[in-house]
Design a protein around this motif. Structure first.
Motif, PDB file in Angstrom:
ATOM      1  N   THR A 333      13.148 -44.699 -22.837  1.00  0.00           N
ATOM      2  CA  THR A 333      12.152 -43.967 -23.432  1.00  0.00           C
ATOM      3  C   THR A 333      11.157 -45.246 -24.118  1.00  0.00           C
ATOM      4  O   THR A 333      10.009 -45.019 -24.054  1.00  0.00           O
ATOM      5  CB  THR A 333      12.495 -43.014 -24.375  1.00  0.00           C
ATOM      6  OG1 THR A 333      13.292 -41.996 -23.777  1.00  0.00           O
ATOM      7  CG2 THR A 333      11.434 -42.604 -25.310  1.00  0.00           C
ATOM      8  N   GLU A 334      11.919 -46.259 -24.581  1.00  0.00           N
ATOM      9  CA  GLU A 334      11.148 -47.245 -25.233  1.00  0.00           C
ATOM     10  C   GLU A 334      10.336 -48.170 -24.077  1.00  0.00           C
ATOM     11  O   GLU A 334       9.250 -48.427 -24.261  1.00  0.00           O
ATOM     12  CB  GLU A 334      12.195 -48.192 -25.927  1.00  0.00           C
ATOM     13  CG  GLU A 334      11.606 -49.419 -26.885  1.00  0.00           C
ATOM     14  CD  GLU A 334      12.619 -50.019 -27.466  1.00  0.00           C
ATOM     15  OE1 GLU A 334      12.099 -51.211 -28.181  1.00  0.00           O
ATOM     16  OE2 GLU A 334      13.598 -49.843 -27.579  1.00  0.00           O
ATOM     17  N   VAL A 335      11.106 -48.118 -23.082  1.00  0.00           N
ATOM     18  CA  VAL A 335      10.418 -48.962 -21.769  1.00  0.00           C
ATOM     19  C   VAL A 335       9.172 -48.273 -21.362  1.00  0.00           C
ATOM     20  O   VAL A 335       8.237 -48.866 -21.344  1.00  0.00           O
ATOM     21  CB  VAL A 335      11.512 -49.243 -20.713  1.00  0.00           C
ATOM     22  CG1 VAL A 335      10.819 -49.547 -19.388  1.00  0.00           C
ATOM     23  CG2 VAL A 335      12.248 -50.286 -21.261  1.00  0.00           C
ATOM     24  N   ARG A 336       9.465 -46.988 -21.258  1.00  0.00           N
ATOM     25  CA  ARG A 336       8.211 -46.083 -20.706  1.00  0.00           C
ATOM     26  C   ARG A 336       7.138 -46.068 -22.000  1.00  0.00           C
ATOM     27  O   ARG A 336       5.817 -46.325 -21.252  1.00  0.00           O
ATOM     28  CB  ARG A 336       8.576 -44.701 -20.756  1.00  0.00           C
ATOM     29  CG  ARG A 336       9.420 -44.483 -19.382  1.00  0.00           C
ATOM     30  CD  ARG A 336      10.024 -42.972 -19.313  1.00  0.00           C
ATOM     31  NE  ARG A 336      10.705 -42.830 -18.034  1.00  0.00           N
ATOM     32  CZ  ARG A 336      11.662 -41.749 -17.827  1.00  0.00           C
ATOM     33  NH1 ARG A 336      12.018 -40.978 -18.918  1.00  0.00           N
ATOM     34  NH2 ARG A 336      12.221 -41.518 -16.678  1.00  0.00           N
ATOM     35  N   ALA A 337       7.185 -46.232 -23.152  1.00  0.00           N
ATOM     36  CA  ALA A 337       6.137 -46.101 -24.195  1.00  0.00           C
ATOM     37  C   ALA A 337       5.717 -47.652 -24.090  1.00  0.00           C
ATOM     38  O   ALA A 337       4.200 -47.393 -23.924  1.00  0.00           O
ATOM     39  CB  ALA A 337       6.911 -45.940 -25.350  1.00  0.00           C
ATOM     40  N   ALA A 338       6.204 -48.578 -23.772  1.00  0.00           N
ATOM     41  CA  ALA A 338       5.836 -49.960 -23.680  1.00  0.00           C
ATOM     42  C   ALA A 338       4.858 -50.193 -22.177  1.00  0.00           C
ATOM     43  O   ALA A 338       3.788 -50.955 -22.619  1.00  0.00           O
ATOM     44  CB  ALA A 338       6.818 -51.078 -23.707  1.00  0.00           C
ATOM     45  N   MET A 339       5.314 -49.625 -21.517  1.00  0.00           N
ATOM     46  CA  MET A 339       4.472 -49.644 -20.105  1.00  0.00           C
ATOM     47  C   MET A 339       3.435 -48.534 -20.056  1.00  0.00           C
ATOM     48  O   MET A 339       2.643 -48.454 -19.000  1.00  0.00           O
ATOM     49  CB  MET A 339       5.372 -49.459 -19.014  1.00  0.00           C
ATOM     50  CG  MET A 339       6.492 -50.581 -18.826  1.00  0.00           C
ATOM     51  SD  MET A 339       7.689 -50.155 -17.637  1.00  0.00           S
ATOM     52  CE  MET A 339       6.530 -50.580 -16.095  1.00  0.00           C
TER      53      MET A 339
END
Length: 344
Positions: A333-339
């Motif tokens: 979820t954090e990775v998707r938000a960052a991307m």
């Protein structure tokens, strides 16, 4: 990167600042080389208070094998070995690759951060390919270091116990973490750059004088009984010199047996050798057999007890998988938000 000495000092001062990722491929029962090489250290770190994630890398069995034979059985055997040596599922998360989809999904963005040339020159991959059992190299084998990076970074592991030969893998993980942070972090650190905790574990040779290995049938399994251990060690390779001395360069087979006994007795190999003196190889093998069987007796007893309760094994794995999935889902979820690919 911090040195191992510095890391050990920090572990003793504040173990809670560390999260370790370690594990094994489920290709057979673990042996004495695994125990003194890695398992003993995992339990030490766990008991010091370091947060441990122990992965059973079932997907990675497919990197160099056409078929993963009896995968369920091998996974359960690994769990048994872990529990028997003292890995505590209440303090260490034991889980499998295949049960954590979000971990494996990290491979896609991670692959975009490395070049084919970087993968191609990884010395560990070259070695794995050279010893591959397959007629052709699979894509999974080629991307093995990136998959390993996903293993480490899904839980934001910041400490990885490794041998010297695994340093190129870890360096690629650090590169992936750094590049992701630079490209997508917007000034924040999404992933840590994990440190290597270099192992000082001694190398134990197998009974045939070559590297101790499950596949070479030259290993003393943790699950072996006393009679099997005695039989294997009776056939261990030594040399023609009757006087027993510890000389790893000139007498590798004899020295490895001395080291095996010494580790089990918490002594030096030289002390063991002095006790045997000119009694010869038969006395050496008896000394090693007695030492190994005495040392492994409580581990084997615990293993037998756990083996009687398969429901507990399955519950251990189920609960570990649930914890790992929760951590991996949060990271993804954090990775998707960052991307900027979080479409909710």
């Amino acid at each position: 990167m911090n040195t191992t000495v510095q890391l050990e000092e920090r572990i003793l001062t504040d173990p809670r600042q560390f999260r370790v990722l370690t594990g094994d491929r489920p290709t057979g029962r673990l042996h004495l080389g695994h125990y003194f090489g890695t398992l003993h250290n995992r339990v030490r770190l766990q008991d010091l208070g370091v947060e441990m994630f122990v992965i059973i890398a079932d997907y990675q069995v497919l990197t160099d094998r056409d078929v993963a034979d009896d995968l369920t059985g091998h996974v359960e055997e690994l769990v048994l070995d872990y529990l028997a040596v003292g890995v505590d599922p209440a303090r260490s998360t034991i889980f499998t690759h295949s049960a954590v989809p979000a971990l494996n999904q990290l491979m896609l963005p991670f692959l975009s951060l490395v070049s084919v040339a970087e993968l191609n020159r990884n010395p560990t991959v070259k070695d794995e390919i050279a010893h591959s059992r397959q007629s052709a190299v699979s894509g999974l084998m080629f991307t093995y270091p990136v998959h390993q990076a996903a293993d480490i970074l899904f839980c934001k592991g910041n400490l990885v116990p490794v041998g010297q030969d695994q340093l190129p893998h870890l360096e690629l993980t650090r590169t992936i973490a750094r590049r992701f942070n630079d490209r997508y972090g917007d000034g924040t650190v999404v992933f840590p750059e994990p440190d290597a905790l270099l192992s000082s574990a001694p190398l134990l040779l197998g009974t045939d004088g070559t590297k101790m290995s499950k596949s070479r049938r030259n290993a003393i399994s943790l699950a072996a009984d006393a009679d099997e251990t005695a039989r294997l060690l009776k056939g261990a390779r030594t040399d023609s010199e009757r006087h027993i001395t510890y000389d790893p360069a000139a007498r590798p087979e004899v020295s490895s047996l001395l080291l095996m006994a010494a580790l089990c007795q918490n002594r030096t190999p030289e002390e063991v050798a002095d006790d045997i003196g000119s009694a010869g190889a038969a006395a050496l093998k008896k000394t090693v057999t007695d030492a190994v069987n005495e040392y492994l007796a409580p581990i084997r007893a615990r293993r037998t007890e756990y083996a009687r309760d398969r429901a507990f094994l399955r519950r251990t794995l189920r609960e570990g998988n649930e914890r790992a999935r929760a951590v991996a889902d949060a990271t993804l979820t954090e990775v998707r938000a960052a991307m900027n690919s979080h479409y909710r």
